[in-house]
Scaffold this motif. Structure first.
Motif, short mmCIF file in Angstrom:
data_model
loop_
_atom_site.label_atom_id
_atom_site.label_comp_id
_atom_site.label_asym_id
_atom_site.label_seq_id
_atom_site.Cartn_x
_atom_site.Cartn_y
_atom_site.Cartn_z
N THR A 1 -15.26 4.95 57.37
CA THR A 1 -16.51 4.58 58.03
C THR A 1 -17.20 3.50 57.22
OG1 THR A 1 -18.57 5.45 58.99
CG2 THR A 1 -17.88 6.39 56.88
N TYR A 2 -17.94 2.64 57.90
CA TYR A 2 -18.72 1.59 57.21
C TYR A 2 -19.87 1.17 58.12
CZ TYR A 2 -16.01 -1.49 60.28
OH TYR A 2 -15.44 -2.08 61.39
N GLY A 3 -20.91 0.60 57.52
CA GLY A 3 -22.04 0.15 58.32
C GLY A 3 -23.27 -0.15 57.48
N ILE A 4 -24.42 -0.13 58.15
CA ILE A 4 -25.69 -0.46 57.51
C ILE A 4 -26.74 0.58 57.89
CG2 ILE A 4 -25.26 -2.94 57.38
CD1 ILE A 4 -26.97 -3.24 59.91
N GLY A 5 -27.80 0.63 57.11
CA GLY A 5 -28.89 1.54 57.41
C GLY A 5 -30.18 1.11 56.76
N VAL A 6 -31.26 1.77 57.14
CA VAL A 6 -32.57 1.54 56.53
C VAL A 6 -33.32 2.86 56.49
CG1 VAL A 6 -33.65 0.90 58.75
CG2 VAL A 6 -34.68 0.12 56.59
N ASP A 7 -34.01 3.11 55.38
CA ASP A 7 -34.90 4.26 55.24
C ASP A 7 -36.29 3.73 54.95
OD1 ASP A 7 -33.13 6.31 55.70
OD2 ASP A 7 -32.63 6.60 53.58
N TYR A 8 -37.31 4.46 55.43
CA TYR A 8 -38.70 4.08 55.16
C TYR A 8 -39.45 5.32 54.69
CZ TYR A 8 -43.25 1.89 55.57
OH TYR A 8 -44.48 1.37 55.27
N ALA A 9 -40.12 5.21 53.55
CA ALA A 9 -40.85 6.34 52.96
C ALA A 9 -42.23 6.47 53.61
CB ALA A 9 -40.98 6.16 51.45
N LEU A 10 -42.41 7.51 54.42
CA LEU A 10 -43.74 7.77 55.00
C LEU A 10 -44.66 8.39 53.96
CD1 LEU A 10 -42.83 9.24 58.51
CD2 LEU A 10 -43.56 6.92 57.95
N SER A 11 -44.08 9.12 53.00
CA SER A 11 -44.82 9.75 51.91
C SER A 11 -43.85 9.93 50.75
CB SER A 11 -45.41 11.09 52.36
OG SER A 11 -44.38 12.04 52.56
N ASP A 12 -44.28 10.62 49.69
CA ASP A 12 -43.39 10.87 48.56
C ASP A 12 -42.21 11.76 48.95
OD1 ASP A 12 -44.91 9.32 46.90
OD2 ASP A 12 -46.04 11.00 46.06
N SER A 13 -42.36 12.52 50.03
CA SER A 13 -41.30 13.48 50.36
C SER A 13 -40.69 13.32 51.76
CB SER A 13 -41.83 14.90 50.21
OG SER A 13 -42.96 15.10 51.02
N ILE A 14 -41.27 12.51 52.64
CA ILE A 14 -40.77 12.36 54.01
C ILE A 14 -40.30 10.93 54.25
CG2 ILE A 14 -41.28 12.56 56.47
CD1 ILE A 14 -41.36 15.22 55.07
N ASN A 15 -39.03 10.80 54.68
CA ASN A 15 -38.45 9.49 55.00
C ASN A 15 -37.97 9.48 56.45
OD1 ASN A 15 -38.73 8.75 52.29
ND2 ASN A 15 -36.66 9.40 51.79
N VAL A 16 -38.08 8.33 57.09
CA VAL A 16 -37.48 8.13 58.41
C VAL A 16 -36.57 6.91 58.30
CG1 VAL A 16 -39.38 9.15 59.72
CG2 VAL A 16 -39.42 6.70 59.20
#
Length: 198
Positions: free
Chosen positions: A151-166
């Protein structure tokens, strides 16, 4: 007459202007300058990506090869660990993904993926690339098969707070000559993700 008129005029002029000098000289009042404070510019808070995390994903997939023209929902769970080196983040993740992808003759039951993630720390956002191994269970022509691919690809995470990411992840999954079935199998998955960092 001329001699009397000149001193009288001078005395009259002094009498008229004398009250102006009575209080002595004082500087005119200067209004204080108004100082406007500098505008406050919000600064994006940085995120420390170091630590373990676990979460869930919901998305969509498209098939090719034995799954040609198949497209449907995907859903799953994942967990992993990241280490933040400053501008660079490196991590590993294990993900289980259930699938509804099927055609009249083939169905992808599930995928298990072991992924290496390497990305760039942009403060509250992490943009990364993925490479790894994928293990799939599928039915082709009424027979159950399982095989390991990549498998291969790309992604992005965004920190809404110190403990929750989307975030979101777009991955290509490839299985050449799937379990000696005589067919190649591939699937593209796009998933929305939410995770809890601990």
């Amino acid at each position: 007459m001329k001699r009397i008129a000149t001193p009288v005029l001078a005395l009259a002029a002094f009498a008229v202007t004398a009250p102006a000098f009575a209080g002595g000289y004082s500087e005119p009042a200067v209004e204080p300058a108004v100082v406007n404070p500098a505008p406050i510019v919000p600064v994006a808070a940085g995120a420390d990506w170091t630590g373990g995390y676990a979460g869930a994903t919901l998305g969509y997939g498209w098939g090719d090869g034995a799954l040609d023209n198949a497209d449907d929902m995907t859903y799953g769970l994942f967990g992993g660990y990241n280490y933040d080196f400053g501008n660079f983040v490196l991590g590993g993740e294990l993900e289980y993904l259930g699938s509804e992808l099927e055609t009249g003759t083939a169905k992808l039951d599930d995928l298990t993926r072991l992924k290496l993630r390497a990305g760039y720390d942009m403060g509250p956002a992490l943009v990364y690339g993925v490479v790894g191994a994928a293990y799939a269970n599928a039915d082709i022509g009424g027979v159950s098969y399982d095989d390991t691919g990549y498998t291969y690809g790309i992604g992005v995470d965004y920190a809404l707070s110190d403990s929750i990411n989307v975030g979101a992840e777009l991955l290509q999954n490839e299985f050449d000559e799937f379990d000696n079935s005589g067919s190649d199998l591939s699937a593209t998955t796009l998933g929305a993700r939410v995770s809890f960092k601990f």
